[in-house]
Design an enzyme around this catalytic site. Structure first.
Site, PDB file in Angstrom:
ATOM      1  CE  LYS A   1       5.911  15.503  -3.203  1.00 19.56           C
ATOM      2  NZ  LYS A   1       4.856  14.936  -3.964  1.00 19.56           N
TER       3      LYS A   1
ATOM      4  CG  HIS B   1       5.551  18.045   0.548  1.00 19.19           C
ATOM      5  ND1 HIS B   1       5.770  18.762  -0.282  1.00 19.19           N
ATOM      6  CD2 HIS B   1       4.326  16.890   0.721  1.00 19.19           C
ATOM      7  CE1 HIS B   1       4.269  18.422  -0.861  1.00 19.19           C
ATOM      8  NE2 HIS B   1       2.866  17.424  -0.078  1.00 19.19           N
TER       9      HIS B   1
HETATM   10  N1  LIG Z   1      -2.913  13.783  -3.877  1.00 18.84           N
HETATM   11  C1  LIG Z   1      -3.113  13.547  -2.604  1.00 18.84           C
HETATM   12  O1  LIG Z   1      -3.816  13.985  -1.700  1.00 18.84           O
HETATM   13  C2  LIG Z   1      -1.754  13.109  -2.018  1.00 18.84           C
HETATM   14  C3  LIG Z   1      -1.456  12.913  -0.744  1.00 18.84           C
HETATM   15  C4  LIG Z   1      -0.396  12.343  -0.141  1.00 18.84           C
HETATM   16  C5  LIG Z   1       0.736  11.572  -0.903  1.00 18.84           C
HETATM   17  N2  LIG Z   1       0.306  11.441  -2.677  1.00 18.84           N
HETATM   18  C6  LIG Z   1       1.590  10.680  -3.233  1.00 18.84           C
HETATM   19  O2  LIG Z   1       0.974   9.892  -3.296  1.00 18.84           O
HETATM   20  C7  LIG Z   1       1.947   8.442  -3.865  1.00 18.84           C
HETATM   21  C8  LIG Z   1       2.646   7.621  -3.034  1.00 18.84           C
HETATM   22  O3  LIG Z   1       3.062   8.657  -1.604  1.00 18.84           O
HETATM   23  P1  LIG Z   1       3.080   7.587  -0.249  1.00 18.84           P
HETATM   24  O4  LIG Z   1       3.634   8.851   0.485  1.00 18.84           O
HETATM   25  O5  LIG Z   1       2.349   6.397   0.537  1.00 18.84           O
HETATM   26  O6  LIG Z   1       4.465   6.889  -0.728  1.00 18.84           O
HETATM   27  P2  LIG Z   1       5.428   5.305  -0.747  1.00 18.84           P
HETATM   28  O7  LIG Z   1       4.754   5.301   1.041  1.00 18.84           O
HETATM   29  O8  LIG Z   1       7.043   5.407  -1.098  1.00 18.84           O
HETATM   30  O9  LIG Z   1       4.468   4.440  -0.955  1.00 18.84           O
HETATM   31  C9  LIG Z   1       4.566   4.226  -2.669  1.00 18.84           C
HETATM   32  C10 LIG Z   1       3.863   3.049  -3.072  1.00 18.84           C
HETATM   33  O10 LIG Z   1       3.987   2.820  -4.339  1.00 18.84           O
HETATM   34  C11 LIG Z   1       4.982   0.983  -3.775  1.00 18.84           C
HETATM   35  N3  LIG Z   1       5.710   1.684  -5.200  1.00 18.84           N
HETATM   36  C12 LIG Z   1       6.293   2.498  -6.089  1.00 18.84           C
HETATM   37  N4  LIG Z   1       6.683   1.424  -6.895  1.00 18.84           N
HETATM   38  C13 LIG Z   1       6.429   0.442  -7.227  1.00 18.84           C
HETATM   39  C14 LIG Z   1       6.440  -0.055  -8.776  1.00 18.84           C
HETATM   40  N5  LIG Z   1       7.515  -0.524  -9.902  1.00 18.84           N
HETATM   41  N6  LIG Z   1       4.931  -1.004  -8.844  1.00 18.84           N
HETATM   42  C15 LIG Z   1       4.960  -1.368  -7.588  1.00 18.84           C
HETATM   43  N7  LIG Z   1       4.044  -0.698  -6.571  1.00 18.84           N
HETATM   44  C16 LIG Z   1       4.937   0.527  -6.635  1.00 18.84           C
HETATM   45  C17 LIG Z   1       5.605   1.437  -3.502  1.00 18.84           C
HETATM   46  O11 LIG Z   1       6.034  -0.268  -3.308  1.00 18.84           O
HETATM   47  P3  LIG Z   1       7.040  -0.854  -2.154  1.00 18.84           P
HETATM   48  O12 LIG Z   1       6.827  -0.457  -1.029  1.00 18.84           O
HETATM   49  O13 LIG Z   1       6.924  -2.597  -2.117  1.00 18.84           O
HETATM   50  O14 LIG Z   1       8.282  -0.084  -2.771  1.00 18.84           O
HETATM   51  C18 LIG Z   1       4.835   1.664  -1.875  1.00 18.84           C
HETATM   52  O15 LIG Z   1       3.691   1.187  -1.773  1.00 18.84           O
HETATM   53  C19 LIG Z   1       3.627   9.635  -4.496  1.00 18.84           C
HETATM   54  O16 LIG Z   1       2.678   9.775  -5.589  1.00 18.84           O
HETATM   55  C20 LIG Z   1       2.558  10.733  -2.905  1.00 18.84           C
HETATM   56  O17 LIG Z   1       3.233  12.220  -4.241  1.00 18.84           O
HETATM   57  C21 LIG Z   1      -0.453  11.836  -3.012  1.00 18.84           C
END
Ligand SMILES: NC(=O)c1ccc[n+]([C@@H]2O[C@H](COP(=O)([O-])OP(=O)(O)OC[C@H]3O[C@@H](n4cnc5c(N)ncnc54)[C@H](OP(=O)(O)O)[C@@H]3O)[C@@H](O)[C@H]2O)c1
Length: 272
Positions: free
Chosen positions: A163, A159
């Site tokens: 991540k 990844h």
């Molecule tokens: N299931 C699937 O198919 C799939 C696919 C891809 C990713 N994922 C998962 O989805 C999640 C997000 O991935 P991503 O790549 O989008 O991550 P990312 O770019 O880091 O985005 C995470 C988001 O969550 C917010 N956040 C983090 N901590 C927070 C808190 N304590 N309170 C409120 N908001 C908070 C962040 O806000 P800020 O920007 O303000 O920090 C950001 O907007 C991860 O767990 C990843 O493993 C799953």
């Protein structure tokens, strides 16, 4: 039950990579209306417009830190972080919304909370919303059962550099499917990392290896390794759009369901 229907969706974690993909995919997705883009209260995005998404009056949607009680929502889609997940689930329960979540790295207690919430609202959590990964899981389980224990299982995932959790939720889900196919409990046989003098490989072990770097969206390989031969099953995601579209389809599918704990497999197999 009707599989494609109109659904009003709020996105939690809207400022993140997946949140942005969901907003982009959702704006042109037939039957999906994005009605709220939730970010944390301290986010600089609060009150800024969500480019390209408009309400029925033609006003551009703005990022918010809480749901507006005057706006009707059917399903909350959460792609955030372990630390944010509890709040996302609490919002869905409080407002009695369907809850679709792809957030990985959850603690066992959070998985339990999700199961408890499923007695009150419909929930659908998946470590991976791609149809290809759902098939990979099925193929890996079939191979594990057919090949027998002399084929040792190693799972490799790669990844992007930012991540936070490892091994990925998808790698663990693959491990779970393989362990179940062999009548094992993953917690008893998982080797989540190796470092130093770790000794010989235990016969039933399911090993995990993690690669992090650059902008890799997500790659998973399951190896079945025996003396003299090896089978590899690989899935490579090259765009977050497929996860976003899978989650939006899940929201459509979840709307109007009774409370319960659903999975992507239920959607694929047409379970009602
Ligand atoms: N299931 C699937 O198919 C799939 C696919 C891809 C990713 N994922 C998962 O989805 C999640 C997000 O991935 P991503 O790549 O989008 O991550 P990312 O770019 O880091 O985005 C995470 C988001 O969550 C917010 N956040 C983090 N901590 C927070 C808190 N304590 N309170 C409120 N908001 C908070 C962040 O806000 P800020 O920007 O303000 O920090 C950001 O907007 C991860 O767990 C990843 O493993 C799953």
């Amino acid at each position: 039950m009707n599989q494609v229907q109109h659904v009003r969706v709020a996105i939690y974690g809207a400022g993140g990579r997946m949140g942005q993909s969901l907003l982009a995919a959702g704006s042109g997705f037939a039957g999906v209306e994005i009605v709220a883009a939730l970010v944390r209260a301290q986010s600089e995005l609060v009150d800024n417009p969500v480019t390209g998404i408009f309400d029925p009056q033609g006003n551009e949607l703005t990022y918010v830190s809480a749901l507006d009680p005057d706006i009707a929502v059917d399903v909350l889609i959460d792609f955030s972080a372990g630390a944010a997940f509890d709040n996302a689930l609490a919002i869905a329960v409080e407002h009695h919304l369907g809850f679709v979540s792809g957030t990985t790295g959850l603690e066992p207690a959070q998985q339990l909370d999700l199961q408890n919430a499923a007695s009150r609202i419909p929930v659908l959590w998946s470590a991976n919303f791609s149809v290809g990964v759902a098939l990979l899981k099925r193929l890996a389980a079939e191979a594990a059962a057919a090949l027998g224990p002399e084929f040792e299982v190693e799972i490799i995932e790669a990844h992007h550099a930012r991540k936070e959790d490892a091994p990925s939720g998808t790698a663990l889900a693959l491990g779970q499917a393989i362990a179940a196919a062999r009548g094992l409990n993953l917690d008893d046989v998982a080797r989540r990392a190796r470092d130093g003098i770790v000794g010989a490989r235990a016969p039933q072990e399911i090993g995990f290896s993690t690669i992090r770097g650059g902008d890799i969206v997500g790659e998973h390989t399951v190896m079945f390794i025996a003396a003299g031969e090896r089978i590899e099953l690989t899935h490579r995601a090259s765009s977050r759009d497929l996860f976003a579209r899978g989650a939006l389809r899940a929201a459509q599918w979840l709307r109007g369901r009774r409370a319960g704990y659903y999975s992507v497999e239920d959607i694929i197999s047409g379970n009602d």
